[in-house]
Design a protein around this motif. Structure first.
Motif, PDB file in Angstrom:
ATOM      1  N   ASN A   2       0.834  -1.200   0.000  1.00  0.00           N
ATOM      2  CA  ASN A   2       0.000   0.000   0.000  1.00  0.00           C
ATOM      3  C   ASN A   2       0.866   1.246   0.000  1.00  0.00           C
ATOM      4  OD1 ASN A   2      -2.428  -1.253  -0.043  1.00  0.00           O
ATOM      5  ND2 ASN A   2      -2.723  -1.244   2.167  1.00  0.00           N
ATOM      6  N   GLU A   4       1.569   5.108   0.661  1.00  0.00           N
ATOM      7  CA  GLU A   4       1.119   6.052   1.684  1.00  0.00           C
ATOM      8  C   GLU A   4       0.134   7.033   1.059  1.00  0.00           C
ATOM      9  OE1 GLU A   4       3.115   9.551   4.284  1.00  0.00           O
ATOM     10  OE2 GLU A   4       4.218   7.666   4.136  1.00  0.00           O
ATOM     11  N   ARG A   5      -0.959   7.261   1.746  1.00  0.00           N
ATOM     12  CA  ARG A   5      -1.978   8.183   1.252  1.00  0.00           C
ATOM     13  C   ARG A   5      -1.716   9.574   1.818  1.00  0.00           C
ATOM     14  NH1 ARG A   5      -6.034   5.156  -1.170  1.00  0.00           N
ATOM     15  NH2 ARG A   5      -7.727   6.628  -0.898  1.00  0.00           N
ATOM     16  N   ARG A   6      -2.020  10.562   1.024  1.00  0.00           N
ATOM     17  CA  ARG A   6      -1.831  11.955   1.427  1.00  0.00           C
ATOM     18  C   ARG A   6      -3.181  12.649   1.377  1.00  0.00           C
ATOM     19  NH1 ARG A   6       1.041  16.479  -2.318  1.00  0.00           N
ATOM     20  NH2 ARG A   6       0.354  18.240  -1.103  1.00  0.00           N
ATOM     21  N   GLU A   7      -3.514  13.394   2.401  1.00  0.00           N
ATOM     22  CA  GLU A   7      -4.782  14.118   2.396  1.00  0.00           C
ATOM     23  C   GLU A   7      -4.622  15.403   1.593  1.00  0.00           C
ATOM     24  OE1 GLU A   7      -8.193  15.852   5.327  1.00  0.00           O
ATOM     25  OE2 GLU A   7      -7.375  13.836   5.582  1.00  0.00           O
ATOM     26  N   ALA A  20      -8.131  11.484   0.992  1.00  0.00           N
ATOM     27  CA  ALA A  20      -6.791  10.921   1.084  1.00  0.00           C
ATOM     28  C   ALA A  20      -6.516  10.118  -0.183  1.00  0.00           C
ATOM     29  CB  ALA A  20      -6.671  10.041   2.319  1.00  0.00           C
ATOM     30  N   VAL A  21      -5.405  10.436  -0.834  1.00  0.00           N
ATOM     31  CA  VAL A  21      -5.074   9.796  -2.112  1.00  0.00           C
ATOM     32  C   VAL A  21      -3.657   9.246  -2.082  1.00  0.00           C
ATOM     33  CG1 VAL A  21      -6.644  11.287  -3.426  1.00  0.00           C
ATOM     34  CG2 VAL A  21      -4.259  11.958  -3.153  1.00  0.00           C
ATOM     35  N   PRO A  22      -3.435   8.141  -2.791  1.00  0.00           N
ATOM     36  CA  PRO A  22      -2.050   7.671  -2.963  1.00  0.00           C
ATOM     37  C   PRO A  22      -1.324   8.602  -3.935  1.00  0.00           C
ATOM     38  CG  PRO A  22      -3.588   6.200  -4.080  1.00  0.00           C
ATOM     39  CD  PRO A  22      -4.409   7.229  -3.373  1.00  0.00           C
ATOM     40  N   GLN A  25      -2.280   8.467  -7.764  1.00  0.00           N
ATOM     41  CA  GLN A  25      -3.679   8.521  -8.207  1.00  0.00           C
ATOM     42  C   GLN A  25      -3.937   9.743  -9.082  1.00  0.00           C
ATOM     43  OE1 GLN A  25      -6.686   7.100  -5.573  1.00  0.00           O
ATOM     44  NE2 GLN A  25      -8.053   8.783  -6.110  1.00  0.00           N
ATOM     45  N   THR A  30      -9.785  10.259  -8.694  1.00  0.00           N
ATOM     46  CA  THR A  30     -10.210  10.875  -7.435  1.00  0.00           C
ATOM     47  C   THR A  30     -11.604  11.463  -7.580  1.00  0.00           C
ATOM     48  OG1 THR A  30      -7.930  11.363  -6.827  1.00  0.00           O
ATOM     49  CG2 THR A  30      -9.646  12.631  -5.702  1.00  0.00           C
ATOM     50  N   GLU A  34     -13.588   8.570  -5.760  1.00  0.00           N
ATOM     51  CA  GLU A  34     -13.578   9.032  -4.370  1.00  0.00           C
ATOM     52  C   GLU A  34     -14.684  10.053  -4.089  1.00  0.00           C
ATOM     53  OE1 GLU A  34     -11.346   7.715  -2.223  1.00  0.00           O
ATOM     54  OE2 GLU A  34     -10.169   6.666  -3.749  1.00  0.00           O
TER      55      GLU A  34
END
Length: 163
Positions: A2, A4-7, A20-22, A25, A30, A34
């Motif tokens: 996985n 790390e996702r970033r907001e 929150a997206v990788p 993406q 998104t 999302e």
């Protein structure tokens, strides 16, 4: 593994949205997956057809070529964002009146691209044609699309012209 996702925060059609997206993406994913903005159409996935066009801080972009993280803090306008308090945007009304939306697949991107061009001062048919040079349509032959854009641009150019 996985990523790390970033907001990030986007202002989509005037409403702030945090998601929150990788890092890899795309903006189109998104918006659609999302945020439920299914009016953003998926076309070629290569930035060639223009079908996935949205306005990013007022400028047309192919959302299949923009990483979602690159759009952090920016305004994203989809075709739903064109609506006014009176209902349809003036260019949408012209499209309906002139039969510019046949199958409708390219219509959201055409509307957004032409809106940005007209707001940027495009009025002549050649300028409007150049603006949609990256937006493909397989149904209309572009005449009704350009007629609609010219009519709306002309209306906007007159004092008291509506939006």
């Amino acid at each position: 593994m996985n990523a790390e996702r970033r907001e990030i925060t986007l202002v989509v059609n005037g409403a702030p949205r945090a998601v929150a997206v990788p890092p890899h993406q795309l903006l189109i994913d998104t918006l659609r997956d999302e945020l439920g903005a299914y009016e953003v159409r998926y076309g070629c996935g290569e930035g060639v057809c223009g079908t996935c066009t949205v306005l990013l801080d007022g400028a047309p972009v192919s959302s299949c070529l923009v990483l979602a993280a690159q759009a952090d803090g920016q305004r994203v306008t989809t075709v739903r964002g064109l609506e006014t308090g009176d209902g349809l945007h003036g260019l949408q009304r012209e499209f309906l009146a002139r039969g510019a939306a046949q199958c409708g697949f390219c219509t959201p991107a055409m509307l957004l691209t032409l809106t940005a061009a007209i707001e940027g001062g495009a009025r002549r048919r050649d300028d409007l044609r150049a603006a949609i040079g990256g937006n493909l349509c397989r149904c209309t032959g572009y005449s009704a699309i350009l007629d609609s854009a010219e009519a709306f641009a002309s209306e906007r150019a007159t004092p008291g012209g509506r939006r």
